[in-house]
Design a protein around this motif. Structure first.
Motif, PDB file in Angstrom:
ATOM      1  N   THR A  33       0.863  -1.179   0.000  1.00 49.76           N
ATOM      2  CA  THR A  33       0.000   0.000   0.000  1.00 49.76           C
ATOM      3  C   THR A  33       0.898   1.228   0.000  1.00 49.76           C
ATOM      4  O   THR A  33       2.116   1.118   0.036  1.00 49.76           O
ATOM      5  CB  THR A  33      -0.972   0.006   1.189  1.00 49.76           C
ATOM      6  OG1 THR A  33      -1.985   0.991   0.958  1.00 49.76           O
ATOM      7  CG2 THR A  33      -0.263   0.307   2.490  1.00 49.76           C
ATOM      8  N   THR A  34       0.293   2.405  -0.025  1.00 49.96           N
ATOM      9  CA  THR A  34       1.082   3.627  -0.169  1.00 49.96           C
ATOM     10  C   THR A  34       0.994   4.513   1.072  1.00 49.96           C
ATOM     11  O   THR A  34       0.090   4.370   1.897  1.00 49.96           O
ATOM     12  CB  THR A  34       0.595   4.449  -1.376  1.00 49.96           C
ATOM     13  OG1 THR A  34      -0.671   5.045  -1.057  1.00 49.96           O
ATOM     14  CG2 THR A  34       0.459   3.580  -2.616  1.00 49.96           C
ATOM     15  N   LYS A  72       3.442   6.226  -4.347  1.00 46.01           N
ATOM     16  CA  LYS A  72       2.304   6.049  -5.233  1.00 46.01           C
ATOM     17  C   LYS A  72       2.644   5.410  -6.573  1.00 46.01           C
ATOM     18  O   LYS A  72       1.809   4.784  -7.198  1.00 46.01           O
ATOM     19  CB  LYS A  72       1.616   7.389  -5.480  1.00 46.01           C
ATOM     20  CG  LYS A  72       0.252   7.225  -6.100  1.00 46.01           C
ATOM     21  CD  LYS A  72      -0.764   8.085  -5.412  1.00 46.01           C
ATOM     22  CE  LYS A  72      -2.123   7.426  -5.554  1.00 46.01           C
ATOM     23  NZ  LYS A  72      -3.202   8.387  -5.379  1.00 46.01           N
ATOM     24  N   GLY A  74       4.954   3.115  -6.915  1.00 46.12           N
ATOM     25  CA  GLY A  74       5.532   1.795  -6.683  1.00 46.12           C
ATOM     26  C   GLY A  74       7.027   1.794  -6.440  1.00 46.12           C
ATOM     27  O   GLY A  74       7.672   0.755  -6.503  1.00 46.12           O
ATOM     28  N   HIS A  99       9.989  -0.446 -10.458  1.00 44.50           N
ATOM     29  CA  HIS A  99       8.862  -0.124  -9.581  1.00 44.50           C
ATOM     30  C   HIS A  99       7.997  -1.355  -9.352  1.00 44.50           C
ATOM     31  O   HIS A  99       7.922  -2.240 -10.204  1.00 44.50           O
ATOM     32  CB  HIS A  99       7.998   0.979 -10.197  1.00 44.50           C
ATOM     33  CG  HIS A  99       8.713   2.290 -10.322  1.00 44.50           C
ATOM     34  ND1 HIS A  99       8.268   3.293 -11.153  1.00 44.50           N
ATOM     35  CD2 HIS A  99       9.827   2.762  -9.731  1.00 44.50           C
ATOM     36  CE1 HIS A  99       9.075   4.331 -11.062  1.00 44.50           C
ATOM     37  NE2 HIS A  99      10.041   4.040 -10.210  1.00 44.50           N
ATOM     38  N   MET A 102       1.973  -1.830  -9.364  1.00 41.87           N
ATOM     39  CA  MET A 102       0.880  -1.422  -8.475  1.00 41.87           C
ATOM     40  C   MET A 102      -0.473  -1.948  -8.938  1.00 41.87           C
ATOM     41  O   MET A 102      -1.377  -2.174  -8.125  1.00 41.87           O
ATOM     42  CB  MET A 102       0.837   0.104  -8.352  1.00 41.87           C
ATOM     43  CG  MET A 102       2.119   0.709  -7.795  1.00 41.87           C
ATOM     44  SD  MET A 102       2.559   0.053  -6.172  1.00 41.87           S
ATOM     45  CE  MET A 102       1.490   1.014  -5.110  1.00 41.87           C
ATOM     46  N   LEU A 106      -1.326  -3.552  -5.334  1.00 43.96           N
ATOM     47  CA  LEU A 106      -1.804  -2.521  -4.417  1.00 43.96           C
ATOM     48  C   LEU A 106      -2.948  -3.035  -3.550  1.00 43.96           C
ATOM     49  O   LEU A 106      -3.934  -3.570  -4.061  1.00 43.96           O
ATOM     50  CB  LEU A 106      -2.270  -1.285  -5.194  1.00 43.96           C
ATOM     51  CG  LEU A 106      -2.879  -0.179  -4.330  1.00 43.96           C
ATOM     52  CD1 LEU A 106      -1.858   0.364  -3.335  1.00 43.96           C
ATOM     53  CD2 LEU A 106      -3.425   0.938  -5.193  1.00 43.96           C
TER      54      LEU A 106
END
Length: 115
Positions: A33-34, A72, A74, A99, A102, A106
């Motif tokens: 998650t971010t 956000k 990744g 990255h 996502m 996510l």
DNA sequence: AAATTGACGGTTA
DNA sequence: GTAACCGCCAATT
């Protein structure tokens, strides 16, 4: 008219730190998650940077799956080379640009019984 | 008190 | 894709 929260009182900052750690502990294995999502769920949408600060400087954060928190796009945390290995060890694939993918990994935390 | 520093996010070119 | 900004905000200098 500010559309962002007021400055945190020390008490709010303490509660925020607890919430962040609590949320991070709930990220499922093999998902990410971010910082922004965590800040939003903690009730301080404009405090994504503070989430990063908490994970970086709070003793005990290393005991949590904080390697499952990326930005956000990744990208993994600056200077933390091991984070990628930890994620790959639980099945998270990275794109050619370095990255996290996502779209696939996510995890979006949900609000439960809030307010 | 003023400026700088970030495990960030968004826009623009 | 990169890079340069800007906004945000607690902590630090």
């Amino acid at each position: 008219m500010r559309d962002y929260p007021d400055r945190m009182t020390p008490e709010q900052a303490r509660a925020f730190g607890e919430d962040v750690l609590n949320i991070v502990s709930q990220i499922p294995r093999g998902r990410v998650t971010t910082y922004g999502h965590i800040a939003l769920l903690a009730g301080w949408p404009s405090h994504a940077r503070m989430v990063g600060r908490t994970l970086r400087y709070t003793p005990g954060a290393a005991e949590l799956p904080c390697h499952r928190v990326v930005n956000k796009v990744g990208r993994t945390a600056p200077g933390w080379k091991r984070q990628r290995t930890l994620l790959e060890d639980e099945g998270v694939l990275f794109k050619a640009n370095g990255h996290v993918d996502m779209e696939r990994y996510l995890w979006e935390p949900e609000f439960i019984g809030e307010n």
